[in-house]
Design a protein around this motif. Structure first.
Motif, PDB file in Angstrom:
ATOM      1  N   VAL A  26      91.976  23.748  -5.806  1.00 24.22           N
ATOM      2  CA  VAL A  26      91.131  22.570  -6.001  1.00 24.22           C
ATOM      3  C   VAL A  26      89.699  23.012  -6.254  1.00 24.22           C
ATOM      4  CG1 VAL A  26      90.119  20.537  -4.876  1.00 24.22           C
ATOM      5  CG2 VAL A  26      92.558  20.967  -4.677  1.00 24.22           C
ATOM      6  N   SER A  27      89.202  23.916  -5.431  1.00 28.93           N
ATOM      7  CA  SER A  27      87.833  24.408  -5.572  1.00 28.93           C
ATOM      8  C   SER A  27      87.630  25.097  -6.920  1.00 28.93           C
ATOM      9  CB  SER A  27      87.503  25.375  -4.433  1.00 28.93           C
ATOM     10  OG  SER A  27      86.212  25.906  -4.591  1.00 28.93           O
ATOM     11  N   GLY A  28      88.563  25.949  -7.286  1.00 31.13           N
ATOM     12  CA  GLY A  28      88.460  26.666  -8.559  1.00 31.13           C
ATOM     13  C   GLY A  28      88.430  25.722  -9.750  1.00 31.13           C
ATOM     14  N   LYS A  29      89.315  24.761  -9.747  1.00 34.87           N
ATOM     15  CA  LYS A  29      89.377  23.797 -10.865  1.00 34.87           C
ATOM     16  C   LYS A  29      88.160  22.878 -10.867  1.00 34.87           C
ATOM     17  CE  LYS A  29      93.428  24.969 -12.554  1.00 34.87           C
ATOM     18  NZ  LYS A  29      93.644  25.471 -13.889  1.00 34.87           N
ATOM     19  N   PHE A  30      87.684  22.497  -9.679  1.00 33.79           N
ATOM     20  CA  PHE A  30      86.473  21.684  -9.614  1.00 33.79           C
ATOM     21  C   PHE A  30      85.299  22.448 -10.216  1.00 33.79           C
ATOM     22  CE2 PHE A  30      82.477  20.545  -7.552  1.00 33.79           C
ATOM     23  CZ  PHE A  30      82.395  19.198  -7.865  1.00 33.79           C
ATOM     24  N   ASN A  31      85.181  23.723  -9.881  1.00 35.64           N
ATOM     25  CA  ASN A  31      84.075  24.519 -10.402  1.00 35.64           C
ATOM     26  C   ASN A  31      84.198  24.755 -11.904  1.00 35.64           C
ATOM     27  OD1 ASN A  31      82.024  25.406  -8.264  1.00 35.64           O
ATOM     28  ND2 ASN A  31      83.989  25.471  -7.216  1.00 35.64           N
ATOM     29  N   GLN A  32      85.420  24.803 -12.415  1.00 35.30           N
ATOM     30  CA  GLN A  32      85.611  24.866 -13.874  1.00 35.30           C
ATOM     31  C   GLN A  32      85.094  23.584 -14.521  1.00 35.30           C
ATOM     32  OE1 GLN A  32      86.042  28.290 -14.500  1.00 35.30           O
ATOM     33  NE2 GLN A  32      86.891  27.296 -16.277  1.00 35.30           N
ATOM     34  N   SER A  33      85.382  22.447 -13.896  1.00 33.21           N
ATOM     35  CA  SER A  33      84.900  21.176 -14.457  1.00 33.21           C
ATOM     36  C   SER A  33      83.375  21.105 -14.369  1.00 33.21           C
ATOM     37  CB  SER A  33      85.561  19.970 -13.779  1.00 33.21           C
ATOM     38  OG  SER A  33      85.157  19.832 -12.440  1.00 33.21           O
ATOM     39  N   LEU A  34      82.812  21.676 -13.323  1.00 30.72           N
ATOM     40  CA  LEU A  34      81.355  21.719 -13.178  1.00 30.72           C
ATOM     41  C   LEU A  34      80.737  22.573 -14.288  1.00 30.72           C
ATOM     42  CD1 LEU A  34      79.207  20.543 -11.315  1.00 30.72           C
ATOM     43  CD2 LEU A  34      79.497  22.519  -9.815  1.00 30.72           C
ATOM     44  N   LYS A  35      81.379  23.685 -14.634  1.00 34.14           N
ATOM     45  CA  LYS A  35      80.889  24.526 -15.750  1.00 34.14           C
ATOM     46  C   LYS A  35      80.950  23.756 -17.067  1.00 34.14           C
ATOM     47  CE  LYS A  35      81.937  28.983 -13.714  1.00 34.14           C
ATOM     48  NZ  LYS A  35      82.764  30.180 -13.745  1.00 34.14           N
ATOM     49  N   SER A  36      81.996  22.977 -17.245  1.00 33.21           N
ATOM     50  CA  SER A  36      82.101  22.151 -18.457  1.00 33.21           C
ATOM     51  C   SER A  36      80.998  21.098 -18.484  1.00 33.21           C
ATOM     52  CB  SER A  36      83.470  21.476 -18.532  1.00 33.21           C
ATOM     53  OG  SER A  36      84.485  22.419 -18.722  1.00 33.21           O
ATOM     54  N   TYR A  37      80.698  20.533 -17.319  1.00 36.40           N
ATOM     55  CA  TYR A  37      79.596  19.566 -17.210  1.00 36.40           C
ATOM     56  C   TYR A  37      78.284  20.230 -17.623  1.00 36.40           C
ATOM     57  CZ  TYR A  37      75.902  16.794 -15.035  1.00 36.40           C
ATOM     58  OH  TYR A  37      74.744  16.089 -14.813  1.00 36.40           O
ATOM     59  N   TYR A  38      78.028  21.438 -17.103  1.00 39.42           N
ATOM     60  CA  TYR A  38      76.785  22.141 -17.438  1.00 39.42           C
ATOM     61  C   TYR A  38      76.688  22.436 -18.933  1.00 39.42           C
ATOM     62  CZ  TYR A  38      76.100  23.057 -12.411  1.00 39.42           C
ATOM     63  OH  TYR A  38      75.914  22.945 -11.052  1.00 39.42           O
ATOM     64  N   GLN A  60      86.516  16.459 -20.112  1.00 42.70           N
ATOM     65  CA  GLN A  60      87.589  15.532 -19.760  1.00 42.70           C
ATOM     66  C   GLN A  60      88.858  16.312 -19.378  1.00 42.70           C
ATOM     67  OE1 GLN A  60      89.296  13.175 -22.964  1.00 42.70           O
ATOM     68  NE2 GLN A  60      89.284  11.366 -21.628  1.00 42.70           N
ATOM     69  N   THR A  61      89.195  17.321 -20.154  1.00 45.21           N
ATOM     70  CA  THR A  61      90.372  18.152 -19.871  1.00 45.21           C
ATOM     71  C   THR A  61      90.209  18.892 -18.552  1.00 45.21           C
ATOM     72  OG1 THR A  61      90.826  18.424 -22.228  1.00 45.21           O
ATOM     73  CG2 THR A  61      91.774  20.074 -20.747  1.00 45.21           C
ATOM     74  N   ALA A  62      89.031  19.467 -18.322  1.00 42.50           N
ATOM     75  CA  ALA A  62      88.783  20.215 -17.075  1.00 42.50           C
ATOM     76  C   ALA A  62      88.921  19.312 -15.859  1.00 42.50           C
ATOM     77  CB  ALA A  62      87.400  20.864 -17.120  1.00 42.50           C
ATOM     78  N   VAL A  63      88.439  18.085 -15.961  1.00 39.81           N
ATOM     79  CA  VAL A  63      88.536  17.144 -14.841  1.00 39.81           C
ATOM     80  C   VAL A  63      89.998  16.767 -14.593  1.00 39.81           C
ATOM     81  CG1 VAL A  63      87.958  14.786 -14.112  1.00 39.81           C
ATOM     82  CG2 VAL A  63      86.181  16.281 -15.026  1.00 39.81           C
ATOM     83  N   LYS A  64      90.757  16.588 -15.653  1.00 37.89           N
ATOM     84  CA  LYS A  64      92.185  16.256 -15.507  1.00 37.89           C
ATOM     85  C   LYS A  64      92.956  17.376 -14.820  1.00 37.89           C
ATOM     86  CE  LYS A  64      92.721  13.177 -19.473  1.00 37.89           C
ATOM     87  NZ  LYS A  64      93.322  13.040 -20.816  1.00 37.89           N
ATOM     88  N   GLU A  65      92.488  18.609 -14.965  1.00 33.50           N
ATOM     89  CA  GLU A  65      93.194  19.763 -14.407  1.00 33.50           C
ATOM     90  C   GLU A  65      92.935  19.980 -12.913  1.00 33.50           C
ATOM     91  OE1 GLU A  65      92.250  23.065 -16.950  1.00 33.50           O
ATOM     92  OE2 GLU A  65      93.523  22.305 -18.564  1.00 33.50           O
ATOM     93  N   VAL A  66      91.990  19.261 -12.343  1.00 29.45           N
ATOM     94  CA  VAL A  66      91.750  19.396 -10.899  1.00 29.45           C
ATOM     95  C   VAL A  66      92.944  18.773 -10.170  1.00 29.45           C
ATOM     96  CG1 VAL A  66      90.251  18.748  -8.972  1.00 29.45           C
ATOM     97  CG2 VAL A  66      89.236  19.360 -11.176  1.00 29.45           C
ATOM     98  N   PRO A  67      93.618  19.560  -9.335  1.00 27.86           N
ATOM     99  CA  PRO A  67      94.814  19.048  -8.645  1.00 27.86           C
ATOM    100  C   PRO A  67      94.437  18.083  -7.509  1.00 27.86           C
ATOM    101  CG  PRO A  67      94.377  21.302  -7.972  1.00 27.86           C
ATOM    102  CD  PRO A  67      93.355  20.952  -9.021  1.00 27.86           C
TER     103      PRO A  67
END
Length: 169
Positions: A26-38, A60-67
């Motif tokens: 969860v943390s890893g995927k959240f941080n991936q979505s945060l990088k996409s946000y940046y 949008q894809t990165a956020v969908k991937e957060v479990p």
């Protein structure tokens, strides 16, 4: 007796291990979505309206991937479900526009949702800064302390202040 204690410790370890792995995912995927946000924020801050739609779809894809089922607390899960829906909807909206003004309007909703998530979930593995532009009364997250205003871009790139620092977790 030692065998019983060892057996119990191994049993408890098998229960805890998946939970820790799930939290790390969860943390890893959240941080991936945060990088996409940046990345999206940086494109808007540098007036790159042609890049923003692609970056919004990547977000949008990165956020969908957060479990989302990995959130153990009901409150966190509900927060993720409501705010991630806003991010996905606004990212889709942004992806359909080539107009910088409209893109920035969509980004506002994304930022509000991401700030809530970052503050409440405390999953960011890097320090994050909540920045605020008093001219437009907009807030956003930034990966660096220096102001990079995504709402005014080159017009007022460094307009704003750091309102909060979210420590890495």
């Amino acid at each position: 007796m030692k065998t019983v204690i060892l057996g119990l410790a191994l049993f408890l370890g098998t229960l805890v291990q998946p939970a820790l792995a799930q939290k790390a995912d969860v943390s890893g995927k959240f941080n991936q979505s945060l990088k996409s946000y940046y990345a999206l924020k940086n494109a808007l801050a540098t007036d790159k309206s042609e890049e923003a739609p692609k970056l919004a779809l990547a977000l949008q894809t990165a956020v969908k991937e957060v479990p989302h089922k990995g959130f153990k607390e009901t409150k966190q899960h509900l927060l993720w479900m409501s705010e991630s829906a806003v991010i996905q909807q606004k990212a889709l909206e942004l992806s359909k526009s080539n107009d910088l003004k409209n893109q920035r309007k969509s980004f506002e909703g994304i930022s509000i949702a991401f700030i809530k998530l970052a503050k409440e979930l405390k999953l960011n593995t890097q320090e994050a800064f909540v920045q605020y532009c008093p001219m437009g009364k907009f807030s956003w997250l930034n990966e660096v302390k220096e102001i990079q205003n995504p709402y005014y871009g080159s017009q007022m790139y460094d307009c704003g202040t750091v309102k909060d620092t979210l420590e890495k977790n």
